[in-house]
Scaffold this motif. Structure first.
Motif, PDB file in Angstrom:
ATOM      1  N   ALA A 132     -38.790 -58.961  37.298  1.00  0.00           N
ATOM      2  CA  ALA A 132     -38.917 -58.911  38.504  1.00  0.00           C
ATOM      3  C   ALA A 132     -40.882 -58.956  38.421  1.00  0.00           C
ATOM      4  CB  ALA A 132     -39.048 -57.017  38.437  1.00  0.00           C
ATOM      5  N   GLY A 133     -41.318 -58.899  37.118  1.00  0.00           N
ATOM      6  CA  GLY A 133     -43.244 -59.546  37.302  1.00  0.00           C
ATOM      7  C   GLY A 133     -43.394 -61.126  37.365  1.00  0.00           C
ATOM      8  N   VAL A 134     -41.864 -61.845  37.196  1.00  0.00           N
ATOM      9  CA  VAL A 134     -42.168 -63.053  37.117  1.00  0.00           C
ATOM     10  C   VAL A 134     -42.216 -63.382  39.153  1.00  0.00           C
ATOM     11  CG1 VAL A 134     -40.632 -64.772  36.777  1.00  0.00           C
ATOM     12  CG2 VAL A 134     -41.519 -64.176  34.987  1.00  0.00           C
ATOM     13  N   ARG A 135     -40.890 -63.262  39.384  1.00  0.00           N
ATOM     14  CA  ARG A 135     -40.822 -63.001  41.358  1.00  0.00           C
ATOM     15  C   ARG A 135     -41.890 -62.278  41.726  1.00  0.00           C
ATOM     16  NH1 ARG A 135     -37.795 -66.890  39.471  1.00  0.00           N
ATOM     17  NH2 ARG A 135     -35.904 -66.298  37.741  1.00  0.00           N
ATOM     18  N   LEU A 136     -43.000 -62.205  41.048  1.00  0.00           N
ATOM     19  CA  LEU A 136     -44.101 -60.991  42.234  1.00  0.00           C
ATOM     20  C   LEU A 136     -44.791 -62.004  42.022  1.00  0.00           C
ATOM     21  CD1 LEU A 136     -43.676 -57.957  41.577  1.00  0.00           C
ATOM     22  CD2 LEU A 136     -43.006 -58.204  43.261  1.00  0.00           C
ATOM     23  N   PRO A 137     -45.892 -61.643  43.266  1.00  0.00           N
ATOM     24  CA  PRO A 137     -47.003 -62.675  43.008  1.00  0.00           C
ATOM     25  C   PRO A 137     -47.396 -63.044  41.968  1.00  0.00           C
ATOM     26  CG  PRO A 137     -46.448 -61.396  45.519  1.00  0.00           C
ATOM     27  CD  PRO A 137     -45.623 -60.859  44.344  1.00  0.00           C
ATOM     28  N   LYS A 138     -48.161 -63.950  41.885  1.00  0.00           N
ATOM     29  CA  LYS A 138     -49.320 -63.857  40.363  1.00  0.00           C
ATOM     30  C   LYS A 138     -50.090 -62.171  40.197  1.00  0.00           C
ATOM     31  CE  LYS A 138     -48.439 -68.913  39.715  1.00  0.00           C
ATOM     32  NZ  LYS A 138     -48.999 -70.294  39.158  1.00  0.00           N
ATOM     33  N   GLN A 139     -50.529 -61.811  41.910  1.00  0.00           N
ATOM     34  CA  GLN A 139     -51.611 -60.967  41.556  1.00  0.00           C
ATOM     35  C   GLN A 139     -51.617 -59.359  40.981  1.00  0.00           C
ATOM     36  OE1 GLN A 139     -51.529 -62.944  43.462  1.00  0.00           O
ATOM     37  NE2 GLN A 139     -53.565 -64.244  43.991  1.00  0.00           N
ATOM     38  N   SER A 142     -45.124 -55.553  35.531  1.00  0.00           N
ATOM     39  CA  SER A 142     -44.499 -55.520  34.496  1.00  0.00           C
ATOM     40  C   SER A 142     -44.755 -54.493  33.345  1.00  0.00           C
ATOM     41  CB  SER A 142     -44.247 -56.666  34.272  1.00  0.00           C
ATOM     42  OG  SER A 142     -45.566 -57.265  33.775  1.00  0.00           O
ATOM     43  N   ILE A 143     -45.919 -54.517  33.364  1.00  0.00           N
ATOM     44  CA  ILE A 143     -47.169 -53.872  32.332  1.00  0.00           C
ATOM     45  C   ILE A 143     -46.581 -52.529  32.537  1.00  0.00           C
ATOM     46  CG2 ILE A 143     -48.377 -53.104  31.298  1.00  0.00           C
ATOM     47  CD1 ILE A 143     -49.608 -56.199  31.698  1.00  0.00           C
ATOM     48  N   VAL A 144     -47.249 -51.847  33.786  1.00  0.00           N
ATOM     49  CA  VAL A 144     -47.445 -50.672  33.973  1.00  0.00           C
ATOM     50  C   VAL A 144     -46.095 -50.120  33.857  1.00  0.00           C
ATOM     51  CG1 VAL A 144     -47.937 -49.088  35.995  1.00  0.00           C
ATOM     52  CG2 VAL A 144     -49.202 -50.746  35.223  1.00  0.00           C
ATOM     53  N   GLY A 145     -44.645 -50.805  34.542  1.00  0.00           N
ATOM     54  CA  GLY A 145     -44.300 -49.880  35.110  1.00  0.00           C
ATOM     55  C   GLY A 145     -42.871 -50.005  33.202  1.00  0.00           C
ATOM     56  N   ALA A 146     -43.569 -51.153  32.428  1.00  0.00           N
ATOM     57  CA  ALA A 146     -43.066 -50.578  31.341  1.00  0.00           C
ATOM     58  C   ALA A 146     -43.333 -49.364  30.688  1.00  0.00           C
ATOM     59  CB  ALA A 146     -43.126 -52.214  30.496  1.00  0.00           C
ATOM     60  N   LEU A 147     -44.944 -49.299  30.670  1.00  0.00           N
ATOM     61  CA  LEU A 147     -45.635 -48.135  29.953  1.00  0.00           C
ATOM     62  C   LEU A 147     -44.944 -46.522  30.467  1.00  0.00           C
ATOM     63  CD1 LEU A 147     -49.080 -49.211  30.410  1.00  0.00           C
ATOM     64  CD2 LEU A 147     -47.700 -48.538  28.071  1.00  0.00           C
ATOM     65  N   VAL A 148     -44.716 -47.038  32.700  1.00  0.00           N
ATOM     66  CA  VAL A 148     -44.584 -45.324  32.803  1.00  0.00           C
ATOM     67  C   VAL A 148     -42.466 -44.988  32.450  1.00  0.00           C
ATOM     68  CG1 VAL A 148     -43.895 -44.690  35.674  1.00  0.00           C
ATOM     69  CG2 VAL A 148     -46.245 -45.857  34.861  1.00  0.00           C
ATOM     70  N   ILE A 149     -41.756 -45.931  33.137  1.00  0.00           N
ATOM     71  CA  ILE A 149     -40.469 -46.150  32.803  1.00  0.00           C
ATOM     72  C   ILE A 149     -40.189 -45.957  31.316  1.00  0.00           C
ATOM     73  CG2 ILE A 149     -38.227 -46.934  32.438  1.00  0.00           C
ATOM     74  CD1 ILE A 149     -39.097 -48.951  34.715  1.00  0.00           C
ATOM     75  N   GLY A 150     -41.233 -46.464  30.232  1.00  0.00           N
ATOM     76  CA  GLY A 150     -40.832 -45.901  28.577  1.00  0.00           C
ATOM     77  C   GLY A 150     -40.827 -44.680  28.484  1.00  0.00           C
ATOM     78  N   GLN A 151     -42.810 -44.235  29.140  1.00  0.00           N
ATOM     79  CA  GLN A 151     -42.601 -42.749  28.927  1.00  0.00           C
ATOM     80  C   GLN A 151     -42.361 -41.695  29.661  1.00  0.00           C
ATOM     81  OE1 GLN A 151     -45.463 -41.880  27.045  1.00  0.00           O
ATOM     82  NE2 GLN A 151     -45.151 -38.928  27.028  1.00  0.00           N
ATOM     83  N   ALA A 152     -41.016 -42.042  30.842  1.00  0.00           N
ATOM     84  CA  ALA A 152     -40.958 -41.076  31.358  1.00  0.00           C
ATOM     85  C   ALA A 152     -39.212 -41.191  31.247  1.00  0.00           C
ATOM     86  CB  ALA A 152     -40.560 -41.335  33.220  1.00  0.00           C
ATOM     87  N   ALA A 153     -38.343 -42.525  30.325  1.00  0.00           N
ATOM     88  CA  ALA A 153     -37.304 -42.060  29.359  1.00  0.00           C
ATOM     89  C   ALA A 153     -37.963 -41.067  28.380  1.00  0.00           C
ATOM     90  CB  ALA A 153     -36.847 -43.310  29.106  1.00  0.00           C
ATOM     91  N   ILE A 154     -38.521 -41.273  27.453  1.00  0.00           N
ATOM     92  CA  ILE A 154     -38.625 -40.160  25.744  1.00  0.00           C
ATOM     93  C   ILE A 154     -39.116 -39.257  27.002  1.00  0.00           C
ATOM     94  CG2 ILE A 154     -40.824 -39.544  24.482  1.00  0.00           C
ATOM     95  CD1 ILE A 154     -40.868 -43.312  24.636  1.00  0.00           C
ATOM     96  N   GLN A 155     -39.571 -38.811  27.759  1.00  0.00           N
ATOM     97  CA  GLN A 155     -39.894 -36.766  28.265  1.00  0.00           C
ATOM     98  C   GLN A 155     -38.167 -36.291  28.517  1.00  0.00           C
ATOM     99  OE1 GLN A 155     -43.393 -36.671  30.752  1.00  0.00           O
ATOM    100  NE2 GLN A 155     -44.641 -37.178  29.437  1.00  0.00           N
ATOM    101  N   ALA A 156     -37.495 -37.498  29.617  1.00  0.00           N
ATOM    102  CA  ALA A 156     -36.833 -37.195  29.973  1.00  0.00           C
ATOM    103  C   ALA A 156     -35.933 -36.252  29.027  1.00  0.00           C
ATOM    104  CB  ALA A 156     -36.033 -38.295  31.611  1.00  0.00           C
ATOM    105  N   GLY A 157     -35.608 -37.223  27.821  1.00  0.00           N
ATOM    106  CA  GLY A 157     -34.740 -37.584  26.864  1.00  0.00           C
ATOM    107  C   GLY A 157     -33.633 -38.099  26.273  1.00  0.00           C
TER     108      GLY A 157
END
Length: 512
Positions: free
Chosen positions: A366-373, A379-394
């Motif tokens: 997704a980060g490759v396909r989205l505009p560079k800006q 991709s970075i924020v998504g990985a952080l948010v999803i990773g933290q949410a997945a840990i908290q959700a068990g």
């Protein structure tokens, strides 16, 4: 039987050949209808018929947007129409000498003028003169020389290849001022007529490698070439291998360095990516900056890259195999912490790893396909948010998120994008085998990959050379990066055996 028009033949999938063949007539009334039939439906092909200063009919045919109309008006029409110029040419040679256009070619057959016209060169015909002139009055919108987009430059030249083949060849010639630099250009694609150039240094490149590259290219018979990746797949040794067998680059300095080693370049019009043949596993793991920094720095960074190459391929599989079958290999304190973090996880380690890896790959794509800006930020924020949410959700454990994150960072260290993709593909079957059979499955996968690499070749050059087969003379630029002064010989796998030395050994007593 009713004769099919050009549009009918295209609609029925018939291969389109020039409808007019043979010598060009001296009568414009014969030539013009044949040209109109050939370019039926081509609204960008323009015909300008006029009379010269001595009342002779003439015709200029050009493609709108590809020809320099201002130069046509000034250097051709104005000169041929003004009475004081006294146009009196009676042959192509006289016409060519009379015009002020220095870049012009004589043509005597219909099939000769088609590639010239589609290359942007206007075609000039004069009634009573058999044949035509193609004029070098080309004007196409093109991107200027810019910094490479796909390869970041830390130290080195910041000019990159563009989509214009002639400009790319000029960038090479600018760096290699020698007649030994040879460039053989031909076209591929029945419809696209894409220009492709093979560049090499005569006397350094092996003749058999040059011949192999040219023969494989000439065997291509396809309707069109859109990008160099299509050529790569058509000429590589093993199309089913996940590993790339040609190296690609946007940097002219990398391309020139490859030619000085004895390798061959394949440049394709309409793309800034240049292919280098042959290539090896070690070439895929090397960066131009390895040679531009001091040898100690280059060697340390290269070792770091090799270590993280193994991380990118094996880290999730080792974690899955160890937690599933070999818990005794983990220190007790660490095992207790991992077990505590996995107490409420409903999935086994293999399923947990697959979920995180697939999610990370989706975010990266997704980060490759989205505009560079916003692509990198998402991709970075998504990985952080999803990773933290997945840990908290068990759903996943914190150690697994760490392993996947380290694996992703390790894959970003690899210089070649195509090689990175190969590791991303292989990571999943290795994880599955490790989850099913433990370290036995992991070792089996490693042995299969090594066996495949041992038999894989790139233009008849072993993919693991100089490690397998062993060529000790090339070790100075494989596992380490020796000082430039010590790398006096070119790689034996590529270079012509009659010209193996790249630098002369200094006299004894002088600094080496």
């Amino acid at each position: 039987m009713k004769k099919r028009t050009l549009a009918d033949r295209i609609a029925h999938g018939v291969r389109v050949e020039p409808t007019a063949r043979g010598p060009l007539s001296a009568d414009l009334n014969v030539v013009l209808p044949l040209l109109r039939e050939q370019f039926e439906g081509c609204g960008d092909v323009l015909y300008h018929r006029f009379q010269t200063s001595n009342s002779r009919d003439a015709l200029i045919v050009y493609i709108n947007g590809m020809a320099d109309v201002i130069s046509i008006d000034h250097d051709v029409l104005k000169r041929m129409l003004e009475p004081e110029n006294a146009f009196s040419a009676s042959s192509l040679a006289e016409l060519r000498a009379w015009l002020t256009v220095t870049d012009s070619k004589e043509h005597h057959a219909y099939e000769e003028i088609l590639p010239e016209l589609f290359g942007g060169r206007p075609i000039l015909l004069v009634d009573g003169i058999p044949g035509a002139l193609s004029l070098g009055l080309v004007h196409c919108e093109k991107r200027g020389v810019e910094e490479p987009q796909a390869e970041s430059v830390i130290r080195g030249a910041r000019d990159g290849f563009t989509e214009t083949l002639n400009l790319n060849l000029t960038l090479l010639r600018k760096r290699l001022k020698t007649p030994a630099l040879k460039m053989d250009t031909f076209s591929l694609g029945r419809y696209s007529e894409t220009n492709v150039s093979v560049a090499f240094i005569q006397g350094i490149a092996r003749d058999e490698i040059v011949s192999s590259v040219k023969n494989r290219l000439k065997r291509i018979d396809i309707d069109g070439i859109v990008e160099s990746g299509m050529i790569e797949e058509l000429i590589e040794d093993d199309v089913y291998s996940p590993f790339p067998q040609l190296q690609t680059t946007e940097r002219p300095d990398v391309a020139v360095a490859a030619m000085l080693e004895g390798r061959v370049l394949i440049l394709t019009d309409n793309t800034p990516f240049v292919m280098i043949a042959p290539t090896t596993l070690w070439s895929m793991l090397q960066s131009p900056e390895d040679y531009y920094e001091r040898f100690l720095i280059g060697t340390l960074i290269r070792w770091l890259r090799y270590v993280f190459f193994l991380f990118a391929l094996l880290a999730p599989s080792v974690y899955v195999a160890t937690l599933t079958f070999h818990q005794e290999m983990v220190p007790t304190t660490l095992l207790l912490r991992i077990t505590q973090s996995r107490e409420e996880i409903p999935f086994p380690a293999l399923m947990e790893a697959l979920i995180m890896e697939i999610t990370f790959e989706a975010l990266r794509e997704a980060g490759v396909r989205l505009p560079k800006q916003i692509g990198s930020a998402v991709s970075i924020v998504g990985a952080l948010v999803i990773g933290q949410a997945a840990i908290q959700a068990g759903l996943v454990s914190a150690p697994m998120v760490m392993i996947v994150a380290i694996t992703g960072i390790a894959s970003f260290m690899l210089p070649q994008y195509a090689f990175n993709i190969a590791l991303r593909i292989l990571r999943f079957p290795i994880m599955i085998m490790s989850g099913m059979f433990g370290l036995y499955g992991l070792i089996l996968c490693i042995l299969i990959i090594i066996s495949h690499l041992c038999i894989l070749r790139s233009f008849d050059v072993p993919y693991l050379t100089p490690i397998a087969p062993i060529k000790t003379g090339s070790f100075k630029d494989t596992l380490i990066r020796a000082p430039i002064g010590f790398m006096r010989r070119r790689p034996a796998a590529y270079a012509n055996p009659g010209n193996p030395k790249r630098q002369v050994e200094p006299p004894k007593g002088e600094n080496k």
